[in-house]
Design a protein around this motif. Structure first.
Motif, PDB file in Angstrom:
ATOM      1  N   SER A 153       0.814  -1.218   0.000  1.00 43.03           N
ATOM      2  CA  SER A 153       0.000   0.000   0.000  1.00 43.03           C
ATOM      3  C   SER A 153       0.844   1.262   0.000  1.00 43.03           C
ATOM      4  N   ASP A 154       2.160   1.113   0.145  1.00 39.69           N
ATOM      5  CA  ASP A 154       3.061   2.270   0.116  1.00 39.69           C
ATOM      6  C   ASP A 154       3.809   2.310  -1.216  1.00 39.69           C
ATOM      7  N   ALA A 155       4.715   3.271  -1.333  1.00 40.35           N
ATOM      8  CA  ALA A 155       5.322   3.583  -2.628  1.00 40.35           C
ATOM      9  C   ALA A 155       6.278   2.496  -3.115  1.00 40.35           C
ATOM     10  N   PHE A 156       6.301   2.342  -4.445  1.00 37.61           N
ATOM     11  CA  PHE A 156       7.320   1.523  -5.117  1.00 37.61           C
ATOM     12  C   PHE A 156       8.092   2.478  -6.019  1.00 37.61           C
ATOM     13  N   ILE A 157       9.346   2.750  -5.663  1.00 37.67           N
ATOM     14  CA  ILE A 157      10.160   3.742  -6.369  1.00 37.67           C
ATOM     15  C   ILE A 157      11.236   3.024  -7.167  1.00 37.67           C
ATOM     16  N   ARG A 158      11.283   3.295  -8.472  1.00 38.74           N
ATOM     17  CA  ARG A 158      12.282   2.677  -9.350  1.00 38.74           C
ATOM     18  C   ARG A 158      13.378   3.676  -9.677  1.00 38.74           C
ATOM     19  N   VAL A 159      14.624   3.215  -9.607  1.00 38.10           N
ATOM     20  CA  VAL A 159      15.775   4.036  -9.956  1.00 38.10           C
ATOM     21  C   VAL A 159      16.640   3.245 -10.923  1.00 38.10           C
ATOM     22  N   ASN A 160      16.861   3.788 -12.105  1.00 41.70           N
ATOM     23  CA  ASN A 160      17.764   3.169 -13.072  1.00 41.70           C
ATOM     24  C   ASN A 160      19.153   3.753 -12.863  1.00 41.70           C
ATOM     25  N   CYS A 161      19.993   3.010 -12.177  1.00 43.95           N
ATOM     26  CA  CYS A 161      21.316   3.514 -11.815  1.00 43.95           C
ATOM     27  C   CYS A 161      22.186   3.768 -13.042  1.00 43.95           C
ATOM     28  N   ALA A 162      21.941   3.024 -14.121  1.00 41.59           N
ATOM     29  CA  ALA A 162      22.766   3.189 -15.323  1.00 41.59           C
ATOM     30  C   ALA A 162      22.371   4.433 -16.105  1.00 41.59           C
ATOM     31  N   ALA A 163      21.135   4.924 -15.914  1.00 43.27           N
ATOM     32  CA  ALA A 163      20.655   6.064 -16.699  1.00 43.27           C
ATOM     33  C   ALA A 163      21.015   7.403 -16.070  1.00 43.27           C
ATOM     34  N   LEU A 164      21.456   7.397 -14.821  1.00 42.63           N
ATOM     35  CA  LEU A 164      21.761   8.647 -14.131  1.00 42.63           C
ATOM     36  C   LEU A 164      23.253   8.977 -14.249  1.00 42.63           C
ATOM     37  N   PRO A 165      23.585  10.212 -14.603  1.00 45.63           N
ATOM     38  CA  PRO A 165      24.999  10.608 -14.639  1.00 45.63           C
ATOM     39  C   PRO A 165      25.624  10.482 -13.246  1.00 45.63           C
ATOM     40  N   GLU A 166      26.935  10.298 -13.209  1.00 42.76           N
ATOM     41  CA  GLU A 166      27.632  10.091 -11.941  1.00 42.76           C
ATOM     42  C   GLU A 166      27.422  11.243 -10.977  1.00 42.76           C
ATOM     43  N   ASN A 167      27.343  12.473 -11.509  1.00 40.13           N
ATOM     44  CA  ASN A 167      27.214  13.630 -10.628  1.00 40.13           C
ATOM     45  C   ASN A 167      25.784  13.875 -10.148  1.00 40.13           C
ATOM     46  N   LEU A 168      24.830  13.071 -10.626  1.00 41.51           N
ATOM     47  CA  LEU A 168      23.434  13.267 -10.229  1.00 41.51           C
ATOM     48  C   LEU A 168      22.869  12.117  -9.407  1.00 41.51           C
ATOM     49  N   ILE A 169      23.509  10.977  -9.435  1.00 36.59           N
ATOM     50  CA  ILE A 169      22.899   9.798  -8.829  1.00 36.59           C
ATOM     51  C   ILE A 169      22.740   9.952  -7.318  1.00 36.59           C
ATOM     52  N   GLU A 170      23.721  10.608  -6.652  1.00 33.50           N
ATOM     53  CA  GLU A 170      23.605  10.761  -5.197  1.00 33.50           C
ATOM     54  C   GLU A 170      22.474  11.709  -4.835  1.00 33.50           C
ATOM     55  N   SER A 171      22.328  12.804  -5.592  1.00 34.61           N
ATOM     56  CA  SER A 171      21.237  13.734  -5.295  1.00 34.61           C
ATOM     57  C   SER A 171      19.888  13.096  -5.572  1.00 34.61           C
ATOM     58  N   GLU A 172      19.808  12.205  -6.572  1.00 31.35           N
ATOM     59  CA  GLU A 172      18.558  11.506  -6.858  1.00 31.35           C
ATOM     60  C   GLU A 172      18.208  10.533  -5.741  1.00 31.35           C
ATOM     61  N   LEU A 173      19.211   9.812  -5.246  1.00 30.32           N
ATOM     62  CA  LEU A 173      18.955   8.792  -4.243  1.00 30.32           C
ATOM     63  C   LEU A 173      18.719   9.383  -2.856  1.00 30.32           C
TER      64      LEU A 173
END
Length: 540
Positions: A199-219
């Motif tokens: 009943s709560d969120a399912f969040i998908r993150v494609n680690c390969a699609a995120l640039p190295e300098n953005l992945i930490e801010s996304e996560l």
């Protein structure tokens, strides 16, 4: 007239220490068609409840030993959805209110009319029926959102289903491995859909699609002013998935610095936003997936070994499509129905030749490649899309075998390829040449073993028909090419009557549909093997 009782009639437990009251209740309710059972105390009632499922419990409040309220509390602890009606003494309104607060469905003050009893019971059982229907709908919804999105009944997929059902209710980290296009995200969705977190969120993150300098801010998110452009606080994916599930796809592509932070979250369930000072605690289930060999990545120093062991609590390995060929047609009909509905097309019927090609191909792109192919075929209404698209995708690895690989030296019988796109006509008088198999290092002997490897999971009749159709089409196509398109010459080489050969060529659509055999004019007509006229299907 007394109604006939059946095993499907509602079952009611009557609890009272007075036999006369039990007799009266039983007489009234049985006339309404209900099944009843008696208990003379709360303890006896609890024993009955442990053995039998009742639709409704009717109990007196004042009984020796444990009271009806005590029984109510025990019943609600055992099953919060249980329905119970209490019989109270006249003037016990405060007691009745207390019973309702504790979870009683309703109460009947003594003395009560038989009609009041009937009405209260009927309403209670209507609620019970609604409870059952709602539970069934929830279960069906969970099934549809869970395993319902995964198609396939092969042995390999049955093992996957069993693992999903075992790990989903348990709050453990899962690592899903398999080639690209095998359905790793569907499995992650199924695990979440069958878990207490659904009943709560399912969040998908494609680690390969995120640039190295953005992945930490996304996560992990960031605070205002953490860097240029950070004009406001932003919550990261882990925070968004609090109490739910986060799916880290292609985790093998994470940088070492990000891997360290992921390890901390798995160990401590906490992190800091970029530019922040406060520690944020989260309750997030982690499901990861990769198509990489993480053991090799560890040896090469590209992946943390301690993170691997944290992620790999339970591993679900998805089989490639070439290893579960018996699922191909189920997937084809599923995708065809979906895309016909989406693009407002009539239901699609595929030719035997097209189906045989699907079964023989190695599917390096797995289910995703099959899905994309069926979508193109539905849109363009052209089964030839399979051959052209397969050749285009794999042209870098495709090469032509020698003519000795196409036919055996002992009689020229063509060999059905185990994998790779089907054979294609060369456009001249040369024999049709197959495309080399996709799998690296696949030998000529493996091609011979296609029959036992690819159709082993199919029923005998279907397997035989598929292999025979594929063999005949390739054999007669190669035979006609070898005879420079001359049917009479090909018939003599095959030891067949010309008319029988013509019928086989027509059956497998190797000749153009506008050609006829009636006047014998086709005898000396040359045809390119494997070519067909308008409306014909591509050849194997």
């Amino acid at each position: 007239m007394t109604p006939v009782l059946s095993s499907t009639s509602p079952f009611i437990l009557l609890v009272d220490d007075e036999t006369s009251v039990l007799y009266t209740l039983e007489a009234v309710l049985r006339k309404e068609g209900y099944r009843t059972e008696r208990a003379v105390s709360a303890s006896e009632a609890l024993a009955r409840i442990e053995e039998t499922v009742f639709d409704l419990i009717i109990s007196d409040v004042n009984m020796p030993g444990e009271s009806g309220l005590d029984l109510l509390d025990a019943v609600k602890r055992r099953d919060p959805e249980s329905l119970m009606v209490l019989i109270t003494a006249y003037g016990s309104e405060a007691l009745a209110v207390d019973a309702m607060k504790r979870g009683a469905y309703d109460y009947l003050p003594k003395p009560f009319a038989n009609d009041d009893l009937k009405l209260t019971v009927r309403r209670a059982l209507e609620k019970r029926l609604l409870q059952r229907e709602n539970r069934l709908l929830r279960e069906r919804l969970v099934e549809r959102e869970g395993l319902g999105g995964i198609i396939g009944g092969s042995e390999g997929m049955q093992q996957v289903y069993e693992l999903i059902e075992k790990v989903a209710p348990n709050d453990v980290t899962v690592l899903i491995t398999g080639e690209s296009g095998t359905g790793k995200e569907l499995v992650a969705n199924a695990i979440h859909g069958l878990s207490p977190r659904r009943s709560d969120a399912f969040i998908r993150v494609n680690c390969a699609a995120l640039p190295e300098n953005l992945i930490e801010s996304e996560l992990f998110g960031f605070e205002r002013g953490a860097f240029s452009g950070a004009v406001a606080r932003r919550l990261g994916k882990f925070e968004q998935a609090d109490h739910g599930t986060i799916f880290l796809d292609e985790i093998g592509d994470m940088t070492p610095a990000t891997q360290t932070k992921i390890l901390r979250i798995l160990q401590e369930r906490e992190f800091e936003r970029i530019g922040g000072q406060s520690v944020i605690k989260v309750d997030t289930r982690v499901i990861a997936a990769t198509n990489r060999d993480l053991s090799k990545a560890i040896r090469d120093g590209n992946f943390r070994e301690d993170l691997f062991y944290r992620l790999n609590v339970v591993n679900i390995q998805l089989p490639p499509l070439r290893d579960r060929r018996s699922d191909i047609m189920s997937l084809v009909w599923h995708f065809a129905a979906r895309f016909c509905e989406k693009f407002h097309k009539p239901p699609r019927v595929f030719s035997d030749a097209f189906i045989a090609m699907l079964m023989q191909y190695s599917w390096p792109g797995n289910v995703r490649e099959l899905q994309n192919l069926i979508e193109r075929v539905i849109i363009l209404e052209d089964e030839n899309m399979f051959q052209s698209s397969a050749l285009a995708v794999h042209s870098s690895r495709a090469a032509l075998d020698s003519s000795t690989d196409e036919t055996s030296s002992a009689g020229g019988t063509p060999i059905i390829p185990r994998a790779g796109p089907p054979a294609v006509a060369t456009g001249d008088s040369q024999a049709t040449q197959p495309v080399k198999p996709d799998s690296a290092g696949m030998s000529h002997q493996n091609n011979v073993n296609f029959v036992s490897d690819a159709v082993l999971d199919l029923p005998y009749r279907e397997a035989k028909e598929m292999v025979l159709n594929g063999f005949e089409r390739k054999f007669f196509s190669a035979l006609l090419s070898k005879a420079d398109g001359n049917i009479s010459k090909a018939a003599r080489a095959a030891g067949m009557h010309r008319k029988n050969l013509y019928m086989k060529l027509k059956e497998h659509e190797i000749l153009r549909r506008d050609q006829t055999e009636d006047d014998g004019s086709v005898d000396d007509t040359n045809f390119e093997a494997g070519t067909t006229g308008e409306g014909s299907k591509s050849n194997i």
